[in-house]
Design an enzyme around this catalytic site. Structure first.
Site, PDB file in Angstrom:
ATOM      1  N   ASN A   9      -5.223  -9.855   2.910  1.00 56.20           N
ATOM      2  CA  ASN A   9      -4.548  -8.628   2.475  1.00 56.20           C
ATOM      3  C   ASN A   9      -5.301  -7.465   3.099  1.00 56.20           C
ATOM      4  OD1 ASN A   9      -3.452  -6.441   1.205  1.00 56.20           O
ATOM      5  ND2 ASN A   9      -4.159  -6.981  -0.862  1.00 56.20           N
ATOM      6  N   TRP A  10      -4.681  -6.860   4.087  1.00 58.69           N
ATOM      7  CA  TRP A  10      -5.371  -5.776   4.804  1.00 58.69           C
ATOM      8  C   TRP A  10      -5.340  -4.464   4.038  1.00 58.69           C
ATOM      9  CZ3 TRP A  10      -4.833  -5.613  10.880  1.00 58.69           C
ATOM     10  CH2 TRP A  10      -5.563  -6.684  11.414  1.00 58.69           C
ATOM     11  N   LYS A  11      -4.578  -4.406   2.946  1.00 61.23           N
ATOM     12  CA  LYS A  11      -4.476  -3.167   2.157  1.00 61.23           C
ATOM     13  C   LYS A  11      -4.125  -2.005   3.107  1.00 61.23           C
ATOM     14  CE  LYS A  11      -7.418  -5.304  -1.235  1.00 61.23           C
ATOM     15  NZ  LYS A  11      -8.343  -5.165  -2.350  1.00 61.23           N
ATOM     16  N   HIS A  92       0.127  -6.391  -7.055  1.00 60.45           N
ATOM     17  CA  HIS A  92      -1.326  -6.295  -6.860  1.00 60.45           C
ATOM     18  C   HIS A  92      -1.903  -5.296  -7.869  1.00 60.45           C
ATOM     19  CE1 HIS A  92      -5.226  -5.563  -5.070  1.00 60.45           C
ATOM     20  NE2 HIS A  92      -5.053  -6.684  -4.398  1.00 60.45           N
ATOM     21  N   GLU A  94      -3.991  -3.061  -7.576  1.00 62.47           N
ATOM     22  CA  GLU A  94      -4.088  -1.677  -7.078  1.00 62.47           C
ATOM     23  C   GLU A  94      -2.754  -0.957  -7.203  1.00 62.47           C
ATOM     24  OE1 GLU A  94      -5.834  -2.734  -3.305  1.00 62.47           O
ATOM     25  OE2 GLU A  94      -7.642  -3.353  -4.370  1.00 62.47           O
ATOM     26  N   GLU A 164      -6.422 -12.675  -9.520  1.00 61.78           N
ATOM     27  CA  GLU A 164      -7.415 -11.743  -8.988  1.00 61.78           C
ATOM     28  C   GLU A 164      -8.048 -10.957 -10.134  1.00 61.78           C
ATOM     29  OE1 GLU A 164      -6.635 -10.774  -4.589  1.00 61.78           O
ATOM     30  OE2 GLU A 164      -5.458  -9.356  -5.750  1.00 61.78           O
ATOM     31  N   GLY A 170     -13.403  -6.307  -4.383  1.00 58.57           N
ATOM     32  CA  GLY A 170     -14.207  -5.365  -3.607  1.00 58.57           C
ATOM     33  C   GLY A 170     -15.601  -5.109  -4.152  1.00 58.57           C
ATOM     34  N   SER A 209     -13.329 -10.754  -3.843  1.00 58.40           N
ATOM     35  CA  SER A 209     -14.615 -10.991  -3.177  1.00 58.40           C
ATOM     36  C   SER A 209     -14.771 -12.404  -2.631  1.00 58.40           C
ATOM     37  CB  SER A 209     -15.788 -10.649  -4.110  1.00 58.40           C
ATOM     38  OG  SER A 209     -15.787  -9.256  -4.400  1.00 58.40           O
ATOM     39  N   GLY A 230      -9.339  -9.892   0.766  1.00 56.40           N
ATOM     40  CA  GLY A 230      -9.246  -8.500   1.206  1.00 56.40           C
ATOM     41  C   GLY A 230     -10.201  -8.217   2.339  1.00 56.40           C
ATOM     42  N   GLY A 231     -11.370  -7.642   1.996  1.00 57.84           N
ATOM     43  CA  GLY A 231     -12.328  -7.184   3.003  1.00 57.84           C
ATOM     44  C   GLY A 231     -12.676  -8.228   4.050  1.00 57.84           C
TER      45      GLY A 231
END
Ligand code: 13P
Length: 249
Positions: A9-11, A92, A94, A164, A170, A209, A230-231
Site C-alpha cells: 500500500n503506497w498510500k 483503511h 487512515e 491492521e 507506521g 509494520s 506500507g512503508g
C-alpha cells in the site's frame, strides 16, 4: 493452505518517476511465482503501473460506492477497474479517521468493488486503548461483521480481509504472535459464520509494520494468508525480503 498474497500500500506516495520501483518489484514478483503480489498505488499511477507486467497486480487504495454522479474529487470502482486495477483497499484506518468513513460506507464500497470483478481488501483493526483494555477481538469482529459485503453467491468471493492494528501502523511495533494468531482465528470463524465454507477461501492479511525482519514469523501463523505492507513496499530493496519470506512459508 491458501497461496500467500503480499500487497503493498503506497498510500499518498509515488509519482511517475517511481514507476521504476514498480518495474523492480514486478521482477521480484515474477521470481517468486508461488506468491501473489500486488501494489496499491495512488489513483494517478494505476494505469501506467498496470501496463508494466502481468506478474504484478495493481490496485487502488479507495473508491466511491456509487458508479458515477455528483461526487467531486472521487473515483468509482468502474473507473479504477478501467485503468487496470484488480484490487481496491476499502476501509483503511487512515480513511476511517481522516475521511470519517464508517462500517456502512466500507460495506457499500466493498460491494461496489466486487461488482466490478475486482478484489476488495477490507481493513479492520483496533486502537491502542482497545488493545490495552483487552477487548481487541470483540471490537474487531464487530467492525468486521458490520463491514462485510452482502453477496448473493458465495462462490468465488473476491474479498480479502486485512487485520491492521491501528497502533502498529507506521510505528515499528507489532502485536505478539499469539495476539495475531488469536485475532486471525477469530476473523476466520466470523467469515465462515457469514459465508459458510467459502469463508475458508478468503485471504486474511496482516498489516502494520510488516517488514523483512518480521514477515517470516508473521506469515507462519495459521490464518495469516499474506500481508498488507506500507512503508516496506515502497522500494524493491525493502519489499523483496517480505515477498521472499512469503515464498518460503
Ligand atoms: P506500515 O507497513 O507502514 O506500518 O503500514 C501498514 C498499512 O497501513 C498498510 O495498509
Amino acid at each position: 493452505m491458501l497461496k500467500k498474497l503480499i500487497v503493498g500500500n503506497w498510500k499518498m506516495n509515488g509519482v511517475r518517476s517511481d514507476i521504476a520501483h514498480i518495474k523492480d518489484i514486478s521482477e521480484q514478483a515474477a521470481a517468486h511465482s508461488n506468491v501473489d503480489v500486488a501494489i496499491c498505488v495512488p489513483a494517478t499511477l494505476i494505469e501506467s503501473a498496470s501496463n508494466i507486467s502481468d506478474s504484478l497486480a495493481i490496485g487502488a487504495q479507495d473508491c466511491h460506492a456509487h458508479t458515477n454522479g455528483a461526487h467531486t474529487g472521487c473515483v468509482s470502482a468502474a473507473m479504477v477497474a478501467e485503468c487496470g486495477a484488480q484490487y481496491v483497499i476499502v476501509g483503511h484506518s487512515e480513511r476511517r479517521s481522516d475521511q470519517g468513513e464508517n462500517n456502512t460506507d466500507v460495506k457499500a464500497k466493498a460491494q461496489a468493488v466486487m461488482a466490478q470483478q475486482m478484489v476488495a481488501i477490507l481493513c479492520i483493526g483496533e486502537t491502542e486503548n482497545q488493545r490495552n483494555s483487552d477487548n481487541a477481538v470483540s471490537v474487531v469482529i464487530e467492525q468486521l461483521n458490520l463491514s462485510l459485503p452482502e453477496v448473493d453467491n458465495y462462490d468465488n468471493l473476491t474479498l480479502c480481509v486485512a487485520y491492521e492494528p491501528i497502533w502498529a501502523i507506521g510505528t515499528g511495533r507489532i502485536p505478539t504472535l499469539d495476539e495475531v494468531a488469536e485475532m486471525h482465528m477469530a476473523i476466520r470463524q466470523a467469515l465462515v459464520i457469514k459465508y459458510g465454507e467459502s469463508g475458508n477461501n478468503i485471504h486474511i492479511l496482516y498489516g502494520g509494520s510488516m517488514n523483512g525482519d518480521n514477515a517470516a514469523d508473521l506469515l507462519s501463523i495459521e490464518h495469516v494468508d499474506g500481508g498488507l505492507v506500507g512503508g516496506a513496499s515502497l522500494t524493491a530493496a525493502k519489499f523483496t525480503p517480505v515477498i521472499a519470506a512469503a515464498s518460503l512459508t
